[in-house]
Motif scaffolding. Structure first.
Motif, PDB file in Angstrom:
ATOM      1  N   PHE A 145      82.375  34.860  27.745  1.00 36.52           N
ATOM      2  CA  PHE A 145      80.932  34.714  27.934  1.00 36.52           C
ATOM      3  C   PHE A 145      80.622  33.968  29.235  1.00 36.52           C
ATOM      4  CE2 PHE A 145      81.050  35.863  23.544  1.00 36.52           C
ATOM      5  CZ  PHE A 145      79.838  36.484  23.296  1.00 36.52           C
TER       6      PHE A 145
ATOM      7  N   GLN B 149      81.259  40.484  22.069  1.00 36.11           N
ATOM      8  CA  GLN B 149      79.901  40.665  21.570  1.00 36.11           C
ATOM      9  C   GLN B 149      79.900  40.785  20.044  1.00 36.11           C
ATOM     10  OE1 GLN B 149      77.546  43.773  23.419  1.00 36.11           O
ATOM     11  NE2 GLN B 149      78.681  43.571  25.333  1.00 36.11           N
TER      12      GLN B 149
ATOM     13  N   LYS C 252      73.265  31.184  30.682  1.00 36.43           N
ATOM     14  CA  LYS C 252      72.548  32.205  31.456  1.00 36.43           C
ATOM     15  C   LYS C 252      72.214  33.400  30.562  1.00 36.43           C
ATOM     16  CE  LYS C 252      74.459  31.019  35.930  1.00 36.43           C
ATOM     17  NZ  LYS C 252      75.432  31.369  36.957  1.00 36.43           N
ATOM     18  N   ILE C 253      73.152  33.784  29.707  1.00 39.23           N
ATOM     19  CA  ILE C 253      72.923  34.893  28.778  1.00 39.23           C
ATOM     20  C   ILE C 253      71.787  34.542  27.830  1.00 39.23           C
ATOM     21  CG2 ILE C 253      73.934  36.150  26.816  1.00 39.23           C
ATOM     22  CD1 ILE C 253      76.634  36.013  28.421  1.00 39.23           C
TER      23      ILE C 253
ATOM     24  N   VAL D 295      71.670  42.181  27.141  1.00 38.05           N
ATOM     25  CA  VAL D 295      71.933  41.102  28.104  1.00 38.05           C
ATOM     26  C   VAL D 295      73.433  40.792  28.164  1.00 38.05           C
ATOM     27  CG1 VAL D 295      71.504  38.676  28.649  1.00 38.05           C
ATOM     28  CG2 VAL D 295      69.618  40.130  27.918  1.00 38.05           C
ATOM     29  N   MET D 296      74.096  40.713  27.015  1.00 38.73           N
ATOM     30  CA  MET D 296      75.535  40.446  27.026  1.00 38.73           C
ATOM     31  C   MET D 296      76.273  41.527  27.814  1.00 38.73           C
ATOM     32  SD  MET D 296      76.468  38.834  23.268  1.00 38.73           S
ATOM     33  CE  MET D 296      75.848  40.208  22.281  1.00 38.73           C
TER      34      MET D 296
ATOM     35  N   HIS E 138      75.995  41.188  31.483  1.00 38.07           N
ATOM     36  CA  HIS E 138      76.830  40.095  32.004  1.00 38.07           C
ATOM     37  C   HIS E 138      78.321  40.396  31.871  1.00 38.07           C
ATOM     38  CE1 HIS E 138      74.037  36.813  33.098  1.00 38.07           C
ATOM     39  NE2 HIS E 138      73.205  37.530  32.372  1.00 38.07           N
TER      40      HIS E 138
ATOM     41  N   GLU F  22      68.394  34.537  29.689  1.00 42.35           N
ATOM     42  CA  GLU F  22      67.918  35.890  29.967  1.00 42.35           C
ATOM     43  C   GLU F  22      67.524  36.620  28.687  1.00 42.35           C
ATOM     44  OE1 GLU F  22      70.413  38.165  32.651  1.00 42.35           O
ATOM     45  OE2 GLU F  22      70.735  36.378  33.885  1.00 42.35           O
TER      46      GLU F  22
END
Length: 141
Positions: free
Chosen positions: A31, A124, A39-40, A113-114, A117, A43
């Motif tokens: 991550f 996930q 950040k994840i 979002v994951m 990134h 966002e």
């Protein structure tokens, strides 16, 4: 069926089966460490706020506080050595009239979002499997 919905369904079928995660695992690294995870989260929250399907639920949210709390909670769930000290899910979502669809939209946005990134699909899945059992306490309608 979209990949994100398959993940949610699989996690729910597993009933949030325990996935062993140790603090010294490389899961947090997938991550992006604590900074990458935050950040994840940041966002994802921004995406939820701007999602016309669920954004209204965040109209009065204290966004910096929410982002910090979710960052700590996700870090703890991933075995990153953090301690979540926020409210339990049942009391923090009471009276918000959240539906299963709301929960699924939130999870879908998080997975987008994951993926953006570069979080591996298996990582996930581990986070989603930890979040899925919370649906019982979050969905109130």
């Amino acid at each position: 069926m979209r990949k994100s919905m398959l993940i949610i369904c699989a996690a729910m079928l597993l009933g949030g089966a325990s996935i062993p995660v140790s603090a010294n695992s490389d899961l947090m690294a997938q991550f992006g460490g604590r900074d990458g995870l935050q950040k994840i989260v940041d966002e994802a929250v921004d995406r939820w706020v701007n999602d016309p399907r669920i954004g209204h639920h965040f109209a009065n949210a204290r966004l910096p506080y929410l982002k910090a709390q979710l960052g700590e909670q996700f870090c703890e769930l991933l075995g990153g050595g953090c301690k979540y000290a926020g409210a339990d899910m049942k009391s923090s979502h009471a009276g918000r009239n959240l539906t299963n669809a709301d929960f699924n939209f939130l999870a879908e946005d998080l997975q987008i979002v994951m993926a953006q990134h570069g979080v591996p699909f298996s990582a996930q899945n581990k986070l989603v499997a930890k979040l899925a059992p919370m649906q019982r306490d979050i969905v109130t309608k």
